[in-house]
Design an enzyme around this catalytic site. Structure first.
Site, PDB file in Angstrom:
ATOM      1  N   LYS A  53       0.835  -1.205   0.000  1.00  0.00           N
ATOM      2  CA  LYS A  53       0.000   0.000   0.000  1.00  0.00           C
ATOM      3  C   LYS A  53       0.872   1.257   0.000  1.00  0.00           C
ATOM      4  O   LYS A  53       0.603   2.224  -0.716  1.00  0.00           O
ATOM      5  CB  LYS A  53      -0.936  -0.018   1.221  1.00  0.00           C
ATOM      6  CG  LYS A  53      -1.999  -1.112   1.120  1.00  0.00           C
ATOM      7  CD  LYS A  53      -2.735  -1.371   2.421  1.00  0.00           C
ATOM      8  CE  LYS A  53      -3.662  -2.572   2.258  1.00  0.00           C
ATOM      9  NZ  LYS A  53      -4.317  -2.983   3.524  1.00  0.00           N
ATOM     10  N   GLN A  97      -3.959  -1.423   9.808  1.00  0.00           N
ATOM     11  CA  GLN A  97      -3.955  -2.762   9.214  1.00  0.00           C
ATOM     12  C   GLN A  97      -4.510  -3.786  10.221  1.00  0.00           C
ATOM     13  O   GLN A  97      -4.058  -3.859  11.361  1.00  0.00           O
ATOM     14  CB  GLN A  97      -2.529  -3.147   8.794  1.00  0.00           C
ATOM     15  CG  GLN A  97      -2.428  -4.474   8.074  1.00  0.00           C
ATOM     16  CD  GLN A  97      -3.105  -4.480   6.708  1.00  0.00           C
ATOM     17  OE1 GLN A  97      -3.062  -3.504   5.956  1.00  0.00           O
ATOM     18  NE2 GLN A  97      -3.764  -5.595   6.380  1.00  0.00           N
ATOM     19  N   ASP A 120     -10.818   2.700   4.743  1.00  0.00           N
ATOM     20  CA  ASP A 120     -11.016   1.244   4.670  1.00  0.00           C
ATOM     21  C   ASP A 120     -12.511   0.890   4.658  1.00  0.00           C
ATOM     22  O   ASP A 120     -12.878  -0.244   4.380  1.00  0.00           O
ATOM     23  CB  ASP A 120     -10.348   0.572   5.885  1.00  0.00           C
ATOM     24  CG  ASP A 120      -9.260  -0.404   5.480  1.00  0.00           C
ATOM     25  OD1 ASP A 120      -9.176  -0.710   4.263  1.00  0.00           O
ATOM     26  OD2 ASP A 120      -8.516  -0.866   6.354  1.00  0.00           O
TER      27      ASP A 120
END
Ligand code: NDP
Length: 294
Positions: A53, A97, A120
């Site tokens: 990412k 994450q 997200d």
């Protein structure tokens, strides 16, 4: 092999080019999108995802703010960081994450991310908006799957879509997205899971079958309809002593056999994975534009 390959890498690259052009125009006007990436602990798979990412941020012109916290980090310490990022005007998107170490309650952290920086798409408010079809940040993997289908010419519109897996990051939100009364959706969706009886009876009725199970090569040729479209979300590490890294990646679909019967199939790697990453970038640009009312 009969099936056409649904090339996620190629399609993600097209979106990447579009984003680069958009970011260049924004830069000229003095705006730079920023993404904070937060990794807690040393999990190798999470580490690899975060690095991918961050690399993509660099490639397309998103400013990246990387945070690496030790595996012993407390929930309060992580919440403090999220709060700091909430107030940082250079940071338009916050990615923490998952999964997080056991001592941290994931939902508490997700709830602490401001809705407008939740790139997200996991915050309950964004979930609610997604469900009622309001503008929101869609979770990256499901949004990427929808985009992959549309751009490869297999729109889910009017189709029987069967999803195997009901997780909060893939199956459940994907089902919601695809049943929306909206272009690129309007599908008739069946969601299967580990308690589903006679799974193959459902999967064989799919025009589009989406496997998000986490079991290597679980979907076999006898479970699919002739000429169906198969999207393999699974990313499983299987021991491979002949490989330098000691493993190879396989999906949830038995690729070789299914590709002889399906009309089209997405490979692993190179299918859904690259789409997930590019959707995160797209959400970050969107967050920046929203923050600046552009
Ligand atoms: P989860 O483990 O959270 O969910 C798996 C789902 O599969 C559950 O709903 C489970 O049912 C169902 N399931 C398990 N066994 C069976 C079975 N025998 N029959 C039918 N259904 C079954 O996994 P995730 O959704 O997080 O991930 C799924 C896969 O996708 C993994 O391989 C993961 O690595 C990959 N992935 C890939 C991404 C990408 O970007 N390419 C992103 C995210 C995930 P139940 O709910 O009843 O337990």
């Amino acid at each position: 092999m009969k099936a056409k390959i649904i090339d996620g890498k190629l399609i993600a690259n097209q979106i990447k080019t579009e984003l680069i052009q958009e970011i260049e125009k924004l830069e000229i006007r003095g705006f730079t999108p920023g993404l904070a990436t937060v990794l807690v602990g040393e999990d190798p798979a999470s580490n690899a995802y975060v690095r991918m990412k961050e690399k993509m941020c660099d490639e397309i012109g998103i400013q990246n703010f990387g945070y690496r916290l030790s595996g012993n980090t407390t929930e309060n310490e992580l919440l403090k960081l999220v709060d700091d990022l909430k107030n940082d005007h250079k940071v338009h998107g916050i990615l923490v994450q998952l999964p997080l170490p056991k001592q941290i309650n994931e939902q508490n952290v997700i709830n602490a991310i401001p809705v407008f920086k939740d790139v997200d798409g996991f915050h309950p408010t964004n979930w609610g908006k997604m469900m009622i079809g309001e503008e929101s940040f869609l979770p990256c993997t499901p949004a990427g799957i929808q985009e992959l289908l549309i751009r490869s010419g297999y729109s889910p519109e009017n189709k029987n879509v069967v999803i195997v897996g009901r997780s909060k990051i893939v199956g459940l939100p994907l089902a919601n997205i695809l049943i929306q009364k909206a272009p690129g959706a309007n599908a008739t969706v069946t969601v299967c899971h580990s308690k589903t009886q006679n799974l193959a009876e459902h999967t064989k009725r799919a025009d589009i079958l989406i496997a998000a199970i986490g079991i290597p090569e679980f979907i076999t040729a006898d479970m699919i309809a002739e000429n169906s479209i198969v999207i393999d979300v699974g990313v499983n590490r299987v021991e491979a002593p002949e490989k330098k890294r000691g493993y190879r990646l396989v999906g949830d679909v038995n690729f070789e056999a299914v590709a002889k019967k399906a009309k089209a199939i997405s490979p692993v790697p190179g299918g859904v994975g690259p789409m997930t990453i590019i959707m995160l970038m797209r959400n970050t640009v969107k967050a920046m534009k929203m923050a600046n009312k552009l």
